[in-house]
Design a protein around this motif. Structure first.
Motif, PDB file in Angstrom:
ATOM      1  N   LEU A 103       0.773  -1.271  -0.039  1.00 34.47           N
ATOM      2  CA  LEU A 103       0.010   0.153  -0.011  1.00 34.47           C
ATOM      3  C   LEU A 103       0.843   1.116  -0.118  1.00 34.47           C
ATOM      4  CD1 LEU A 103      -2.343  -0.917   2.850  1.00 34.47           C
ATOM      5  CD2 LEU A 103      -2.985  -0.920   0.226  1.00 34.47           C
ATOM      6  N   PRO A 104       1.684   1.311  -0.787  1.00 35.91           N
ATOM      7  CA  PRO A 104       2.790   2.451  -0.780  1.00 35.91           C
ATOM      8  C   PRO A 104       2.071   3.636  -0.966  1.00 35.91           C
ATOM      9  CG  PRO A 104       3.381   0.928  -2.586  1.00 35.91           C
ATOM     10  CD  PRO A 104       2.145   0.429  -2.039  1.00 35.91           C
ATOM     11  N   VAL A 105       1.389   3.931  -2.122  1.00 38.37           N
ATOM     12  CA  VAL A 105       0.601   5.137  -2.563  1.00 38.37           C
ATOM     13  C   VAL A 105      -0.232   5.543  -1.408  1.00 38.37           C
ATOM     14  CG1 VAL A 105      -0.614   6.289  -4.337  1.00 38.37           C
ATOM     15  CG2 VAL A 105       0.248   4.012  -4.668  1.00 38.37           C
ATOM     16  N   ILE A 106      -1.041   4.822  -0.844  1.00 42.67           N
ATOM     17  CA  ILE A 106      -2.091   5.350   0.164  1.00 42.67           C
ATOM     18  C   ILE A 106      -1.126   5.727   1.413  1.00 42.67           C
ATOM     19  CG2 ILE A 106      -4.062   4.404   1.785  1.00 42.67           C
ATOM     20  CD1 ILE A 106      -5.013   2.643  -0.593  1.00 42.67           C
ATOM     21  N   ASP A 107      -0.265   5.105   1.680  1.00 42.78           N
ATOM     22  CA  ASP A 107       0.658   5.214   2.941  1.00 42.78           C
ATOM     23  C   ASP A 107       1.311   6.506   2.705  1.00 42.78           C
ATOM     24  OD1 ASP A 107       0.033   2.773   4.152  1.00 42.78           O
ATOM     25  OD2 ASP A 107       2.162   1.874   3.793  1.00 42.78           O
ATOM     26  N   ALA A 108       1.633   6.720   1.603  1.00 41.10           N
ATOM     27  CA  ALA A 108       2.661   8.198   1.091  1.00 41.10           C
ATOM     28  C   ALA A 108       1.261   9.285   1.326  1.00 41.10           C
ATOM     29  CB  ALA A 108       3.040   8.063  -0.219  1.00 41.10           C
ATOM     30  N   ALA A 109       0.297   8.923   0.942  1.00 46.42           N
ATOM     31  CA  ALA A 109      -0.718  10.038   0.879  1.00 46.42           C
ATOM     32  C   ALA A 109      -1.226  10.422   2.364  1.00 46.42           C
ATOM     33  CB  ALA A 109      -1.928   9.743   0.048  1.00 46.42           C
ATOM     34  N   ALA A 110      -1.575   8.955   3.038  1.00 46.01           N
ATOM     35  CA  ALA A 110      -2.204   9.186   4.341  1.00 46.01           C
ATOM     36  C   ALA A 110      -1.201   9.720   5.421  1.00 46.01           C
ATOM     37  CB  ALA A 110      -2.384   7.692   4.935  1.00 46.01           C
ATOM     38  N   CYS A 111       0.154   9.740   5.015  1.00 47.25           N
ATOM     39  CA  CYS A 111       1.231  10.237   5.978  1.00 47.25           C
ATOM     40  C   CYS A 111       0.894  11.758   6.507  1.00 47.25           C
ATOM     41  CB  CYS A 111       2.440  10.229   5.408  1.00 47.25           C
ATOM     42  SG  CYS A 111       2.831  11.505   4.148  1.00 47.25           S
ATOM     43  N   CYS A 112       0.735  12.440   5.362  1.00 51.78           N
ATOM     44  CA  CYS A 112       0.776  13.859   5.782  1.00 51.78           C
ATOM     45  C   CYS A 112      -0.421  14.866   5.201  1.00 51.78           C
ATOM     46  CB  CYS A 112       1.961  14.448   5.133  1.00 51.78           C
ATOM     47  SG  CYS A 112       2.182  13.703   3.646  1.00 51.78           S
ATOM     48  N   ALA A 113      -0.314  15.909   5.635  1.00 50.17           N
ATOM     49  CA  ALA A 113      -1.241  17.138   5.348  1.00 50.17           C
ATOM     50  C   ALA A 113      -0.935  17.302   3.812  1.00 50.17           C
ATOM     51  CB  ALA A 113      -1.182  18.051   6.118  1.00 50.17           C
ATOM     52  N   PRO A 114      -1.919  18.052   3.199  1.00 49.93           N
ATOM     53  CA  PRO A 114      -1.635  18.470   1.748  1.00 49.93           C
ATOM     54  C   PRO A 114      -0.466  19.362   1.675  1.00 49.93           C
ATOM     55  CG  PRO A 114      -3.871  18.977   2.144  1.00 49.93           C
ATOM     56  CD  PRO A 114      -3.372  18.365   3.504  1.00 49.93           C
ATOM     57  N   LEU A 115       0.525  19.071   0.635  1.00 47.66           N
ATOM     58  CA  LEU A 115       1.680  19.641   0.215  1.00 47.66           C
ATOM     59  C   LEU A 115       1.590  21.076   0.711  1.00 47.66           C
ATOM     60  CD1 LEU A 115       3.050  19.231  -3.436  1.00 47.66           C
ATOM     61  CD2 LEU A 115       4.307  19.663  -1.323  1.00 47.66           C
ATOM     62  N   ALA A 116       0.633  21.789   0.328  1.00 46.89           N
ATOM     63  CA  ALA A 116       0.836  23.152   0.364  1.00 46.89           C
ATOM     64  C   ALA A 116       0.376  23.678   1.959  1.00 46.89           C
ATOM     65  CB  ALA A 116      -0.314  24.007  -0.309  1.00 46.89           C
ATOM     66  N   ARG A 117       0.187  22.864   2.856  1.00 47.43           N
ATOM     67  CA  ARG A 117      -0.282  23.103   4.188  1.00 47.43           C
ATOM     68  C   ARG A 117       1.024  23.455   5.108  1.00 47.43           C
ATOM     69  NH1 ARG A 117      -5.158  24.802   5.539  1.00 47.43           N
ATOM     70  NH2 ARG A 117      -6.089  22.840   4.762  1.00 47.43           N
ATOM     71  N   GLU A 118       2.025  22.337   5.079  1.00 45.43           N
ATOM     72  CA  GLU A 118       3.251  22.618   5.655  1.00 45.43           C
ATOM     73  C   GLU A 118       4.320  21.897   5.160  1.00 45.43           C
ATOM     74  OE1 GLU A 118       3.069  20.620   9.621  1.00 45.43           O
ATOM     75  OE2 GLU A 118       1.388  19.533   9.036  1.00 45.43           O
ATOM     76  N   PRO A 119       5.490  22.407   5.396  1.00 39.10           N
ATOM     77  CA  PRO A 119       6.591  21.573   4.507  1.00 39.10           C
ATOM     78  C   PRO A 119       6.804  20.093   4.797  1.00 39.10           C
ATOM     79  CG  PRO A 119       7.308  23.750   5.713  1.00 39.10           C
ATOM     80  CD  PRO A 119       5.828  23.428   6.195  1.00 39.10           C
ATOM     81  N   LEU A 120       7.220  19.476   3.759  1.00 38.41           N
ATOM     82  CA  LEU A 120       7.236  18.140   4.111  1.00 38.41           C
ATOM     83  C   LEU A 120       8.558  17.684   4.609  1.00 38.41           C
ATOM     84  CD1 LEU A 120       6.510  16.704   0.146  1.00 38.41           C
ATOM     85  CD2 LEU A 120       5.144  16.506   2.364  1.00 38.41           C
ATOM     86  N   THR A 121       8.717  16.623   5.477  1.00 42.83           N
ATOM     87  CA  THR A 121       9.975  16.218   6.128  1.00 42.83           C
ATOM     88  C   THR A 121      10.764  15.261   4.688  1.00 42.83           C
ATOM     89  OG1 THR A 121       9.019  13.895   6.690  1.00 42.83           O
ATOM     90  CG2 THR A 121       8.775  15.910   8.269  1.00 42.83           C
ATOM     91  N   GLN A 122      11.844  14.989   5.083  1.00 42.42           N
ATOM     92  CA  GLN A 122      12.616  14.262   4.250  1.00 42.42           C
ATOM     93  C   GLN A 122      11.955  12.798   3.601  1.00 42.42           C
ATOM     94  OE1 GLN A 122      15.367  15.457   2.278  1.00 42.42           O
ATOM     95  NE2 GLN A 122      14.951  13.785   0.972  1.00 42.42           N
ATOM     96  N   PRO A 123      11.612  12.143   4.733  1.00 39.76           N
ATOM     97  CA  PRO A 123      11.179  10.528   4.367  1.00 39.76           C
ATOM     98  C   PRO A 123       9.738  10.999   3.762  1.00 39.76           C
ATOM     99  CG  PRO A 123      11.809  10.943   6.825  1.00 39.76           C
ATOM    100  CD  PRO A 123      11.985  12.166   6.063  1.00 39.76           C
ATOM    101  N   GLN A 124       8.772  11.921   4.000  1.00 41.15           N
ATOM    102  CA  GLN A 124       7.540  12.137   3.237  1.00 41.15           C
ATOM    103  C   GLN A 124       7.759  12.464   2.050  1.00 41.15           C
ATOM    104  OE1 GLN A 124       5.947  15.585   5.832  1.00 41.15           O
ATOM    105  NE2 GLN A 124       4.953  14.060   7.237  1.00 41.15           N
TER     106      GLN A 124
END
Lengths: 119, 119
Positions: free
Chosen positions: A10-31
């Motif tokens: 489930l990588p896509v869903i994992d990647a997407a469930a991990c975090c707020a929208p791109l524009a909300r707050e800076p992504l961490t490196q793993p995200q």
DNA sequence: CGACTATATCGATGGTTGTCAATGTACTAT
DNA sequence: ATAGTACATTGACAACCATCGATATAGTCG
């Protein structure tokens, strides 16, 4: 190993469930790494066409035999792209007789879509 | 030439406005090419982080000086990624004095998001 | 003017990737 | 069993790409 299996399921869903929208707050490196991996799987014309054909088919499912002809690429290349889409979690494979059917994973594209949206 | 200029100004929005959602009907080859180009510009961890920092900044705008440090990559590489994002139509550049500011193009991410959504 | 800062461009390099021809595997049918 | 079909895997190759060091450009401040 177990964790690896989960990731490849489930990588896509994992990647997407991990975090707020791109524009909300800076992504961490793993995200950013996870999200980039999902986007990279999509960022190819052949794979986009394959996925759109599958998605637009009856039951969001299509036989490889219906995917080889419309694109102007060889059969091994189609197989390669389908593998990439599968490992990224956008489709699943099921074999029925001699034929292989690829089916859209429900919510996979939507999950990715939600990460990109700004509102 | 004129057409080329248009393309480099609004490629994301062009690519997204061109067609129905991915899952609605099969993409044509040119549609897939355009969409893949937009996705490819996004499909890199460094560029995703840059974009998310810009998007989360005051006025969806950030100075390069604030982008060089958080990522662990050299300044020329940051410059390269910002150029890719600019040419893909996700951000615009404006120079104020010695500093360069990159600003999110309104609607660019949303346009891409709409293409991926299934409903 | 000359020194300094901020950013862009250039050239090179190592790693990744899309594609193909050849081959392998597994199922079907005669 | 033999032949045929559908698909996957392998190995190779060319094209692309992220990154860096070095250098160029352009603006600021003495």
């Amino acid at each position: 190993m177990y964790y690896r299996t989960m990731v490849t399921l489930l990588p896509v869903i994992d990647a997407a469930a991990c975090c707020a929208p791109l524009a909300r707050e800076p992504l961490t490196q793993p995200q950013a790494d996870d999200l980039a991996r999902s986007l990279k799987a999509l960022a190819d014309p052949a794979r986009l066409r394959l996925l759109s054909i599958i998605a637009a088919s009856e039951g969001s499912e299509a036989c490889v035999c219906d995917l080889t002809e419309p694109l102007n690429i060889g059969q091994p290349t189609v197989s390669h792209h389908l593998r990439v889409l599968t490992e990224a979690g956008f489709v699943t494979r099921s074999k029925r007789g001699t034929w292989a059917y690829y089916k859209l994973v429900p919510g996979a594209l939507d999950a990715l879509s939600r990460v990109l949206v700004s509102a």
